[in-house]
Design a protein around this motif. Structure first.
Motif, short mmCIF file in Angstrom:
data_model
loop_
_atom_site.label_atom_id
_atom_site.label_comp_id
_atom_site.label_asym_id
_atom_site.label_seq_id
_atom_site.Cartn_x
_atom_site.Cartn_y
_atom_site.Cartn_z
N GLU A 232 50.95 -5.62 0.74
CA GLU A 232 50.76 -6.38 -0.50
C GLU A 232 50.59 -7.86 -0.24
O GLU A 232 49.95 -8.58 -1.03
CB GLU A 232 51.97 -6.14 -1.42
CG GLU A 232 51.88 -6.84 -2.75
CD GLU A 232 53.14 -6.65 -3.59
OE1 GLU A 232 53.20 -7.23 -4.69
OE2 GLU A 232 54.04 -5.91 -3.15
N PHE A 233 51.13 -8.37 0.86
CA PHE A 233 51.15 -9.81 1.12
C PHE A 233 50.25 -10.16 2.30
O PHE A 233 50.11 -9.39 3.26
CB PHE A 233 52.58 -10.28 1.40
CG PHE A 233 53.52 -10.08 0.27
CD1 PHE A 233 53.66 -11.04 -0.72
CD2 PHE A 233 54.26 -8.90 0.16
CE1 PHE A 233 54.52 -10.85 -1.78
CE2 PHE A 233 55.13 -8.70 -0.89
CZ PHE A 233 55.26 -9.66 -1.88
N ALA A 272 49.13 -13.34 -3.91
CA ALA A 272 47.78 -13.89 -3.84
C ALA A 272 47.69 -15.09 -2.90
O ALA A 272 46.58 -15.59 -2.65
CB ALA A 272 47.31 -14.29 -5.24
N SER A 273 48.80 -15.54 -2.40
CA SER A 273 48.81 -16.71 -1.52
C SER A 273 49.34 -16.32 -0.14
O SER A 273 50.16 -15.41 -0.02
CB SER A 273 49.68 -17.83 -2.12
OG SER A 273 49.20 -18.20 -3.40
N ILE A 288 62.50 -21.40 13.65
CA ILE A 288 61.78 -20.40 12.86
C ILE A 288 61.51 -21.00 11.49
O ILE A 288 62.45 -21.41 10.79
CB ILE A 288 62.62 -19.12 12.71
CG1 ILE A 288 63.02 -18.57 14.09
CG2 ILE A 288 61.86 -18.06 11.91
CD1 ILE A 288 64.09 -17.50 14.03
N VAL A 289 60.22 -21.06 11.12
CA VAL A 289 59.85 -21.68 9.83
C VAL A 289 58.99 -20.68 9.05
O VAL A 289 57.96 -20.21 9.54
CB VAL A 289 59.06 -22.98 10.03
CG1 VAL A 289 58.71 -23.59 8.67
CG2 VAL A 289 59.86 -23.97 10.86
N GLN A 290 59.44 -20.37 7.84
CA GLN A 290 58.67 -19.50 6.95
C GLN A 290 58.31 -20.28 5.69
O GLN A 290 59.16 -20.96 5.11
CB GLN A 290 59.48 -18.26 6.58
CG GLN A 290 58.77 -17.35 5.57
CD GLN A 290 59.55 -16.09 5.27
OE1 GLN A 290 59.70 -15.21 6.11
NE2 GLN A 290 60.10 -16.01 4.05
N SER A 291 57.04 -20.13 5.26
CA SER A 291 56.57 -20.85 4.07
C SER A 291 55.78 -19.90 3.20
O SER A 291 55.03 -19.05 3.70
CB SER A 291 55.69 -22.05 4.47
OG SER A 291 56.39 -22.92 5.33
N LYS A 294 55.52 -19.51 -4.45
CA LYS A 294 56.36 -18.70 -5.33
C LYS A 294 55.54 -17.85 -6.29
O LYS A 294 54.48 -18.28 -6.77
CB LYS A 294 57.30 -19.60 -6.14
CG LYS A 294 58.42 -20.24 -5.34
CD LYS A 294 59.32 -21.03 -6.26
CE LYS A 294 60.50 -21.64 -5.54
NZ LYS A 294 61.36 -22.41 -6.46
N ARG A 295 56.07 -16.69 -6.56
CA ARG A 295 55.46 -15.82 -7.57
C ARG A 295 55.81 -16.33 -8.96
O ARG A 295 56.93 -16.78 -9.21
CB ARG A 295 55.98 -14.40 -7.39
CG ARG A 295 55.38 -13.39 -8.35
CD ARG A 295 56.04 -12.04 -8.19
NE ARG A 295 56.01 -11.57 -6.82
CZ ARG A 295 56.55 -10.43 -6.41
NH1 ARG A 295 57.16 -9.65 -7.28
NH2 ARG A 295 56.48 -10.08 -5.15
N ILE A 296 54.85 -16.26 -9.86
CA ILE A 296 55.08 -16.68 -11.24
C ILE A 296 55.07 -15.44 -12.14
O ILE A 296 54.06 -14.76 -12.27
CB ILE A 296 54.01 -17.68 -11.71
CG1 ILE A 296 54.03 -18.93 -10.82
CG2 ILE A 296 54.26 -18.07 -13.17
CD1 ILE A 296 52.94 -19.92 -11.15
#
Length: 347
Positions: A232-233, A272-273, A288-291, A294-296
């Motif tokens: 999905e992502f 979608a992003s 470790i960096v995760q970005s 946000k879901r609306i």
């Protein structure tokens, strides 16, 4: 020992002698002063007293002086003893504070008698009790955090097992190779649940093991992170910042970090992003960096940040940190882990 036991008695005797000396002084001052005034008055007025009158007057002056001295002795003795009794009341209040666990009470230490020693002992006991209570409170908070975070982390592999089982139950046309893959995944997640449950029952024990190829480990964890996020992502990971390194790790703790990162994506990220994960290692520190965006949605579940607390607890075990940037439309988390060697593990 006998000398130490008699210090309070000597203080009381000292108070008695001091009161007596002052009383004698007052007696002499009043007697001499009144007698001098009497003779000065007689000389000034030309009054002549008979021997009997002089003796009677002198006796009255001495009686007055004696009563004044006695009153002074009693007042001074009771006043000084009252101070000791007041100190004893303070000590009683200190003992009462110990009994009711009010550890903020501190007694003044006056003198060097047994009462002063008792006050020092009460202060020491209060300080010790306060330290023990603070340590107990800290341990209880750590225990609560451990239970909360491990219980939360058990849900992630459990959810995966349920998803795999549901998929297998609803699909009849699964190849043997896919079946073996799902069986392997279910077994792996089951072992992870078993390990986390054991740690929960064993107060968070750690199992540190030496990893010779840390880059390969990070690659495997990042690949598993991508699999957990599903199709999905739009997830991508980058470990180009990792050169060859080694160190001691608790693999289950690292799995907890990446499980929580993946869970955070599934709950709150915008499909979608793109979602990015970057892992780098420099000077003995793994970052470790995760970005993600946000879901609306109207009924977005409110985050209780248990997953973040779990990651922070793991990072703390490695002397690292967790920094989050929670903006209006984006979210990022930066995790640092300090590499540990064998000597640090046995400190």
């Amino acid at each position: 020992m006998l000398n130490k036991k008699s210090r309070l008695s000597r203080e009381i005797l000292g108070i008695l002698m001091l009161s007596a000396v002052i009383a004698v002084f007052i007696f002499v001052v009043i007697d001499v002063s009144a007698t001098g005034v009497m003779y000065a008055y007689c000389d000034k007025t030309g009054l002549t007293l008979s021997q009997t009158e002089a003796q009677t007057f002198s006796l009255r002056i001495r009686s007055l002086s004696f009563f004044a001295a006695a009153a002074s002795f009693v007042f001074l003795f009771l006043f000084l003893i009252g101070q000791k009794l007041s100190y004893i009341k303070d000590i009683i209040r200190g003992i009462e504070s110990l009994r009711t666990h009010r550890m903020d009470y501190r007694l003044p230490v006056e003198g060097s008698s047994e009462l002063a020693e008792l006050a020092q002992s009460i202060n020491y006991l209060a300080e010790t009790e306060r330290t023990l209570l603070e340590k107990e409170d800290s341990l209880q908070k750590e225990k609560d955090l451990l239970i909360r975070t491990l219980s939360h982390d058990i849900r992630t592999p459990l959810t995966a097992i349920l998803s795999y089982s549901e998929y297998l139950a609803e699909n009849d046309s699964i190849s043997e190779e896919e079946m073996r893959s799902f069986a392997h995944s279910i077994r792996s997640k089951g072992e992870q649940i078993n390990e986390l449950t054991s740690r929960l029952l064993d107060s968070g024990r750690r199992n540190m093991e030496y990893v010779e190829d840390g880059r390969l480990l990070m690659e495997q964890l990042a690949s598993g992170w991508e699999d957990m996020t599903g199709d999905e992502f739009d997830c991508s990971w980058d470990i180009s910042g990792c050169d060859s390194f080694s160190g001691y790790f608790d693999i289950q703790e690292l799995l907890r970090i990446f499980d929580n990162l993946a869970s955070n994506i599934r709950k709150y990220a915008d499909p979608a992003s793109p979602v990015t994960l970057k892992i780098s290692e420099r000077s003995g520190t793994v970052e470790i960096v995760q970005s993600n965006v946000k879901r609306i949605m109207e009924n977005m579940p409110e985050s209780r940040k248990i997953g973040i607390d779990s990651i922070a607890a793991v990072a703390e075990n490695y002397g690292g940190t967790v920094i989050t940037d929670d903006g209006d439309s984006s979210f990022s988390i930066r995790i640092t882990l300090l590499l540990q060697n064998s000597s640090e593990l046995h400190e």
